[in-house]
Design a protein around this motif. Sequence first.
Motif, PDB file in Angstrom:
ATOM      1  N   GLY A  89       0.868  -1.273   0.073  1.00  0.00           N
ATOM      2  CA  GLY A  89      -0.008  -0.284   0.114  1.00  0.00           C
ATOM      3  C   GLY A  89       0.796   1.342   0.003  1.00  0.00           C
ATOM      4  O   GLY A  89       2.173   1.128  -0.317  1.00  0.00           O
ATOM      5  N   GLY A  90       0.193   2.285   0.237  1.00  0.00           N
ATOM      6  CA  GLY A  90       1.022   3.810   0.632  1.00  0.00           C
ATOM      7  C   GLY A  90       0.672   4.517  -0.750  1.00  0.00           C
ATOM      8  O   GLY A  90      -0.165   4.044  -1.527  1.00  0.00           O
ATOM      9  N   GLU A  91       1.066   5.808  -0.334  1.00  0.00           N
ATOM     10  CA  GLU A  91       0.811   6.721  -1.523  1.00  0.00           C
ATOM     11  C   GLU A  91       1.767   6.606  -2.850  1.00  0.00           C
ATOM     12  O   GLU A  91       2.895   5.985  -2.472  1.00  0.00           O
ATOM     13  N   THR A 106       2.847  -5.328  -8.151  1.00  0.00           N
ATOM     14  CA  THR A 106       2.564  -6.460  -6.977  1.00  0.00           C
ATOM     15  C   THR A 106       1.090  -6.559  -6.873  1.00  0.00           C
ATOM     16  O   THR A 106       0.802  -7.872  -6.816  1.00  0.00           O
ATOM     17  N   ASN A 107       0.249  -5.748  -6.568  1.00  0.00           N
ATOM     18  CA  ASN A 107      -1.157  -5.965  -6.171  1.00  0.00           C
ATOM     19  C   ASN A 107      -2.042  -6.691  -7.312  1.00  0.00           C
ATOM     20  O   ASN A 107      -2.812  -7.444  -7.261  1.00  0.00           O
ATOM     21  N   LEU A 108      -1.853  -6.136  -8.607  1.00  0.00           N
ATOM     22  CA  LEU A 108      -2.712  -6.562  -9.878  1.00  0.00           C
ATOM     23  C   LEU A 108      -1.914  -7.399 -10.767  1.00  0.00           C
ATOM     24  O   LEU A 108      -2.550  -8.613 -10.845  1.00  0.00           O
ATOM     25  N   SER A 135      -8.881  -7.922  -2.264  1.00  0.00           N
ATOM     26  CA  SER A 135      -8.921  -6.508  -2.833  1.00  0.00           C
ATOM     27  C   SER A 135      -8.946  -5.502  -1.665  1.00  0.00           C
ATOM     28  O   SER A 135      -8.248  -5.720  -0.500  1.00  0.00           O
ATOM     29  N   SER A 136      -9.771  -4.445  -1.535  1.00  0.00           N
ATOM     30  CA  SER A 136      -9.967  -3.388  -0.646  1.00  0.00           C
ATOM     31  C   SER A 136     -11.132  -2.634  -0.687  1.00  0.00           C
ATOM     32  O   SER A 136     -11.780  -2.528  -1.940  1.00  0.00           O
ATOM     33  N   ILE A 137     -11.749  -2.101   0.422  1.00  0.00           N
ATOM     34  CA  ILE A 137     -12.597  -0.857   0.262  1.00  0.00           C
ATOM     35  C   ILE A 137     -12.251   0.095  -0.675  1.00  0.00           C
ATOM     36  O   ILE A 137     -13.241   0.627  -1.233  1.00  0.00           O
ATOM     37  N   LEU A 138     -10.760   0.348  -0.720  1.00  0.00           N
ATOM     38  CA  LEU A 138     -10.472   1.542  -1.791  1.00  0.00           C
ATOM     39  C   LEU A 138     -10.666   1.210  -3.137  1.00  0.00           C
ATOM     40  O   LEU A 138     -10.395   1.817  -4.037  1.00  0.00           O
ATOM     41  N   SER A 152      -5.261  -0.414  -8.430  1.00  0.00           N
ATOM     42  CA  SER A 152      -4.868  -1.735  -8.384  1.00  0.00           C
ATOM     43  C   SER A 152      -5.899  -2.498  -7.822  1.00  0.00           C
ATOM     44  O   SER A 152      -6.198  -3.690  -8.275  1.00  0.00           O
ATOM     45  N   LYS A 153      -6.488  -1.888  -6.710  1.00  0.00           N
ATOM     46  CA  LYS A 153      -7.347  -2.965  -6.010  1.00  0.00           C
ATOM     47  C   LYS A 153      -8.641  -2.968  -7.092  1.00  0.00           C
ATOM     48  O   LYS A 153      -9.423  -4.108  -6.857  1.00  0.00           O
TER      49      LYS A 153
END
Length: 356
Positions: A89-91, A106-108, A135-138, A152-153
């Motif tokens: 994560g992160g900005e 990494t994520n996708l 995934s994520s709420i984001l 990505s999420k």
Amino acid sequence: MNIQEKYVISGAGTGIGRAIAQKLSSADHICVLLGRNENNLNDTLSLLKPNNKHQIIVADIRDKANLQLAVNQSNLVAVNGLIANSGIGGENYWGDNDRWDDIVNTNLTGTYNFVNTFLPKLQKADAKKHILITSSILARLGVSNYSAYCASKAGLLGLMRSWAVQFAPEKILVNAICPGWVDTDMAQQGLQGIADNIGITKSEFYDIAMQSVPLKRMSRPDEIANLIGYLISQESITGQCIDINGGAIMNSIASGAYELALKYSKVRKAFGKEIAQHQAIQFKLADMATRIEAARLLCLKAAWEKDNGLNYDLSSSMAKVFASETAMWVTVEAVQIHGGYGFVKEYHVERLMRDA
């Protein structure tokens, strides 16, 4: 007697991945722990219910060749499930030090690599076959300067839906979960980073963040693992994204739609005055606000019963169904207040209604 099944868990060295491994091993399943950090994987392995069939695979899901080599050396024959949990994560900011590629890869892309590399092993399973994606709420909500993470999420949800259709003839169930704030090292780092950027303490930002969460707390990794445990136990749900975020997404959708409708009603004019001054619109806005508050209170009641050791089966079920229905009802009302503009993508309420 439980049938012993085998699951490959990426990102198993810490946080949610570790909790998932502990949950599955407690049910006598075999866990294959995958990650980049061998020390973290061994730490997770030491926490599992003893089973000489558990194993670790040290590999980087961003590197297809490295991942394939690790799989070939693992001697795996068949697995019952792939749990794609790796993520960072992160900005990120445009420029020389932009983290976009690292986060998306990494994520996708990493999830795409992980599942496709292990897919032949999954296809050989005789019993249940599952692909589960964290995934994520984001994936549903936007956060400033988190463009790579949010994108990505959200991409993972599209990937999940495509795979659910593609693999359905093979009886492979594909689902995703969208956690909100979960008490992990990554979440704590995120809290600190955002707090530093806006010049307040982490504790102060935590209080702000929890204002949008009806249960007023982070989820625990073991609660996420319990949801994973349920999803691998069932044989009918596929192509779905399950929210697990203390009620945040439903009230966020409803509240967001209400705020947009209220704002629009104060600038749109009809018959010589703002539509907010028309009684019919006032009735709609009042009903929307009332239902949103009722949904929040139902969530808080369930949380209070849980905190006080009471049975909260009924209250939590009531909160869940009412918050879900409220999100749908409020977004429809918001679209109606916007009139024809409510169906135009330039006005965000149409997206909120689709999400609900």
